[in-house]
Write a protein that holds these residues in place. Sequence first.
Motif: not given
Length: 231
Positions: A22-27, A170-178, A198-209
Amino acid sequence: MASIAPVLGTRTAFAAPFSRGLINPPTEPMRFSRVLRRGLGDGREITIARSFSVHFAPAQEGFDLAGRQAEVEVDLPEQLAAFAELERARDDSAMFPISLDPFGQIAVSRAPAPMSAQVEAAVAQALAAIDRQGHAPGDRERLRQFALAVHNGGGAITAHMPVDLFAPAGGQQEFRQTLALEDGMAGEVRTLFDGETDAETGLMQTAWREIVTEVEGDRRTSREEWTLGLA
């Protein structure tokens, strides 16, 4: 490059094991940023960066993420100067609110508006400038596709953000489409996604695609980067 609208395709996913709480967003108010980078195929790259002032609020089935655009930076080729001005003026605040479930998964987000006549005019102006500069037909078509993709792609990214963007597994995800194309050519789209939470909130800090499209030896790459933190 041939049109890459598929008439037949298969999709294979290589995803990290599900491990999410469960996430715990800040106010407090937060800052959400998104950077789009696209290669033109000739070594040049375009960049469109937007940041948003956002805040989380409890909702009946999770959380609502409200926000408004705060800043935008655009770096496009000179031939697309008119288009760049439109991008700088475009406000993506309509993507909010975004509804998240208790685990931070995107439940509902708003779809972008269709391309306006103003954008179509800017694309036409950009193409006229390209013609005046004497580009080869292949280069002209590449820039045309790019001009359309930048604006439409901006909306598509809003509409098709990774479902777990705000709470990556967590951990890289990979998808392939022919891709089986109308003219008999073949291709593949490979998508990679990863992020840190973030360990406290469970929210993304950084992400990339990263999305890599290959058709008959022609390789194009686009990359999206997101960050989320206290304002």
